[in-house]
Motif scaffolding. Structure first.
Motif, PDB file in Angstrom:
ATOM      1  N   LEU A   1       0.061  -9.025 -10.636  1.00 18.73           N
ATOM      2  CA  LEU A   1      -0.363  -9.767  -9.149  1.00 18.73           C
ATOM      3  C   LEU A   1      -0.821  -8.572  -8.257  1.00 18.73           C
ATOM      4  CD1 LEU A   1      -0.999 -11.958  -7.470  1.00 18.73           C
ATOM      5  CD2 LEU A   1       1.411 -12.122  -6.491  1.00 18.73           C
ATOM      6  N   GLU A   2      -0.031  -7.506  -7.945  1.00 18.52           N
ATOM      7  CA  GLU A   2      -0.239  -6.383  -6.962  1.00 18.52           C
ATOM      8  C   GLU A   2      -1.509  -5.712  -7.558  1.00 18.52           C
ATOM      9  OE1 GLU A   2       4.252  -4.974  -5.413  1.00 18.52           O
ATOM     10  OE2 GLU A   2       3.438  -4.522  -7.427  1.00 18.52           O
ATOM     11  N   GLU A   3      -1.760  -5.571  -8.774  1.00 17.39           N
ATOM     12  CA  GLU A   3      -2.932  -4.722  -9.399  1.00 17.39           C
ATOM     13  C   GLU A   3      -4.244  -5.747  -8.990  1.00 17.39           C
ATOM     14  OE1 GLU A   3      -4.705  -3.017 -13.731  1.00 17.39           O
ATOM     15  OE2 GLU A   3      -2.390  -3.743 -13.309  1.00 17.39           O
ATOM     16  N   SER A   4      -4.227  -7.003  -9.147  1.00 22.63           N
ATOM     17  CA  SER A   4      -5.325  -7.749  -9.142  1.00 22.63           C
ATOM     18  C   SER A   4      -5.840  -8.054  -7.693  1.00 22.63           C
ATOM     19  CB  SER A   4      -4.810  -9.166  -9.497  1.00 22.63           C
ATOM     20  OG  SER A   4      -3.934  -9.723  -8.645  1.00 22.63           O
ATOM     21  N   ILE A   5      -4.750  -7.739  -6.528  1.00 21.08           N
ATOM     22  CA  ILE A   5      -5.127  -7.622  -5.273  1.00 21.08           C
ATOM     23  C   ILE A   5      -5.317  -6.329  -4.638  1.00 21.08           C
ATOM     24  CG2 ILE A   5      -4.411 -10.094  -4.964  1.00 21.08           C
ATOM     25  CD1 ILE A   5      -1.881  -8.754  -3.550  1.00 21.08           C
ATOM     26  N   GLY A   6      -4.869  -5.395  -5.399  1.00 22.47           N
ATOM     27  CA  GLY A   6      -5.094  -3.894  -5.052  1.00 22.47           C
ATOM     28  C   GLY A   6      -4.034  -3.489  -3.872  1.00 22.47           C
ATOM     29  N   THR A   7      -3.011  -3.987  -3.829  1.00 30.77           N
ATOM     30  CA  THR A   7      -2.002  -3.645  -2.601  1.00 30.77           C
ATOM     31  C   THR A   7      -0.615  -3.945  -3.232  1.00 30.77           C
ATOM     32  OG1 THR A   7      -1.393  -3.934  -0.507  1.00 30.77           O
ATOM     33  CG2 THR A   7      -2.123  -5.738  -1.354  1.00 30.77           C
ATOM     34  N   PRO A   8       0.525  -3.087  -2.891  1.00 26.17           N
ATOM     35  CA  PRO A   8       1.949  -3.184  -3.140  1.00 26.17           C
ATOM     36  C   PRO A   8       2.220  -4.710  -2.338  1.00 26.17           C
ATOM     37  CG  PRO A   8       1.649  -1.341  -1.683  1.00 26.17           C
ATOM     38  CD  PRO A   8       0.349  -1.811  -2.047  1.00 26.17           C
ATOM     39  N   LEU A   9       3.067  -5.445  -2.741  1.00 27.84           N
ATOM     40  CA  LEU A   9       3.571  -6.537  -2.127  1.00 27.84           C
ATOM     41  C   LEU A   9       5.056  -6.080  -1.703  1.00 27.84           C
ATOM     42  CD1 LEU A   9       1.958  -9.409  -4.231  1.00 27.84           C
ATOM     43  CD2 LEU A   9       1.085  -8.523  -1.781  1.00 27.84           C
ATOM     44  N   PHE A  10       5.866  -5.593  -2.548  1.00 29.80           N
ATOM     45  CA  PHE A  10       7.252  -5.184  -2.095  1.00 29.80           C
ATOM     46  C   PHE A  10       7.479  -3.764  -1.961  1.00 29.80           C
ATOM     47  CE2 PHE A  10       7.132  -9.308  -4.490  1.00 29.80           C
ATOM     48  CZ  PHE A  10       8.037 -10.065  -3.842  1.00 29.80           C
ATOM     49  N   HIS A  11       8.554  -3.515  -1.504  1.00 30.06           N
ATOM     50  CA  HIS A  11       9.005  -1.990  -1.291  1.00 30.06           C
ATOM     51  C   HIS A  11      10.305  -2.350  -2.117  1.00 30.06           C
ATOM     52  CE1 HIS A  11       6.738  -0.676   2.003  1.00 30.06           C
ATOM     53  NE2 HIS A  11       7.267  -1.529   2.976  1.00 30.06           N
ATOM     54  N   ARG A  12      10.383  -1.502  -3.286  1.00 33.74           N
ATOM     55  CA  ARG A  12      11.557  -1.403  -4.128  1.00 33.74           C
ATOM     56  C   ARG A  12      12.656  -0.535  -3.792  1.00 33.74           C
ATOM     57  NH1 ARG A  12       6.630  -3.027  -6.267  1.00 33.74           N
ATOM     58  NH2 ARG A  12       6.322  -4.511  -7.884  1.00 33.74           N
ATOM     59  N   HIS A  13      13.877  -0.917  -3.596  1.00 27.91           N
ATOM     60  CA  HIS A  13      15.045  -0.053  -3.384  1.00 27.91           C
ATOM     61  C   HIS A  13      15.943  -0.445  -4.170  1.00 27.91           C
ATOM     62  CE1 HIS A  13      16.987  -2.834  -0.681  1.00 27.91           C
ATOM     63  NE2 HIS A  13      15.650  -3.106  -0.355  1.00 27.91           N
ATOM     64  N   ALA A  14      17.130   0.183  -4.224  1.00 26.22           N
ATOM     65  CA  ALA A  14      18.357   0.065  -5.149  1.00 26.22           C
ATOM     66  C   ALA A  14      18.968  -1.406  -4.776  1.00 26.22           C
ATOM     67  CB  ALA A  14      19.211   1.314  -4.936  1.00 26.22           C
ATOM     68  N   ARG A  15      18.933  -2.008  -3.647  1.00 27.09           N
ATOM     69  CA  ARG A  15      19.684  -2.971  -3.227  1.00 27.09           C
ATOM     70  C   ARG A  15      18.773  -4.397  -3.372  1.00 27.09           C
ATOM     71  NH1 ARG A  15      22.402  -1.327   2.294  1.00 27.09           N
ATOM     72  NH2 ARG A  15      20.568  -0.467   2.581  1.00 27.09           N
ATOM     73  N   GLY A  16      17.578  -4.356  -3.637  1.00 23.66           N
ATOM     74  CA  GLY A  16      16.867  -5.546  -3.913  1.00 23.66           C
ATOM     75  C   GLY A  16      15.259  -5.071  -3.403  1.00 23.66           C
ATOM     76  N   LEU A  17      14.398  -5.911  -2.917  1.00 24.45           N
ATOM     77  CA  LEU A  17      13.123  -5.915  -2.771  1.00 24.45           C
ATOM     78  C   LEU A  17      12.977  -6.463  -1.198  1.00 24.45           C
ATOM     79  CD1 LEU A  17      11.701  -7.775  -5.691  1.00 24.45           C
ATOM     80  CD2 LEU A  17      11.789  -5.200  -5.498  1.00 24.45           C
TER      81      LEU A  17
END
Length: 296
Positions: A39-55
């Motif tokens: 989904l992120e690739e299809s719209i061309g932008t990241p949707l979440f910041h990924r970190h150790a404790r979750g999103l």
């Protein structure tokens, strides 16, 4: 945008992790991750910041979430409307009200409603904290004060009056007050002073017949009206209790009958968008009938 991917995106946004979203959707963590990446690739932008404790949603992800959440909300409403296209109302009906009203009056008459409308799945959520009807935390509320939220339909359900009651046990030990000033010499149970009062005049029993030079000191303060009722039934003291809370078998005596607390309304409240709901209509009419019959 692919709807299946948006559905998964919504679940991940709600859950805050791929793992929890996968448990809700019965999909593996890796499958969830692949769908979000696609989904992120299809719209061309990241949707979440990924970190150790979750999103955590990115700014763009938050914009998308608000739109998708609104769509989900509208679909839920449409589904409810479609399920009520039959002749008889059916489907879930979540009702929220105060602990006192729900534990006494409402639960005592809900059996009849369920027998009349067995296809309506009633659930009661009793809390002195108001749920957000606009966010569908409940379908209907019965509240002791007018709602503050916009886009809510409200109508007075009944007039709430409180009077002074005591148990037979208490009166046999301490006697019955004959005049308002006699309350100075009795044990009084009131609503807690450190808790926001559901009604500003709830502790009127402290003022009737009292003088500023001799303020009354309650024997007990309780942050719940139902707790006041139970304490009075136990024989601890006198309390101002709403009439709807007194069942025939309570063995409570109405004292100082000339006194009555300031009346206020209980309101039947539901979202504007639910105004055509058959479930809500039949429940409202049932309650109004019970009130008209004097079932309070």
């Amino acid at each position: 945008m692919d709807w299946d991917k948006l559905r998964i995106f919504h679940a991940v946004s709600e859950a805050g992790s791929f793992t929890h979203a996968g448990e809700k959707l019965n999909l593996s963590q890796s499958a969830i991750s692949r769908q979000i990446s696609a989904l992120e690739e299809s719209i061309g932008t990241p949707l979440f910041h990924r970190h150790a404790r979750g999103l955590i949603l990115t700014e763009q992800g938050d914009v998308l979430y608000k739109t998708v959440n609104e769509v989900f909300h509208k679909l839920t409403m449409v589904q409810a409307r479609l399920s009520e296209s039959k002749d008889r109302p059916s489907g879930p009906l979540k009702v929220t009200t105060t602990i006192a009203f729900g534990s006494t009056w409402l639960t005592s008459c809900i059996k009849e409603f369920i027998e009349l409308y067995p296809e309506v799945d009633v659930s009661l959520y009793l809390s002195d904290q108001e749920l957000d009807l606009g966010m569908r935390e409940a379908d209907v509320a019965i509240r002791m004060t007018p709602p503050k939220q916009p886009d809510l339909i409200q109508r007075p359900l009944l007039t709430v009056r409180s009077k002074i009651y005591a148990s037979m046990e208490y009166l046999s030990q301490y006697g019955e007050p004959k005049a308002p000033e006699d309350l100075d010499n009795h044990k009084l149970i009131v609503f807690g002073s450190d808790t926001p009062h559901p009604v500003t005049t709830i502790n009127w029993i402290l003022n009737e017949g009292a003088t500023p030079e001799n303020p009354r000191r309650p024997v007990l303060q309780v942050n719940n009206i139902y707790g006041i009722y139970r304490a009075v039934r136990s024989g601890l003291g006198l309390g101002a209790i709403s009439e709807f809370m007194i069942p025939d078998d309570a063995n409570l005596i109405h004292v100082l009958p000339e006194l009555e607390g300031p009346p206020h309304y209980a309101y039947f409240v539901y979202p504007e968008e639910m105004r055509h709901s058959k479930r809500i209509a039949v429940f409202r009419d049932f309650l109004l009938r019970k009130v008209a019959e004097g079932q309070f």
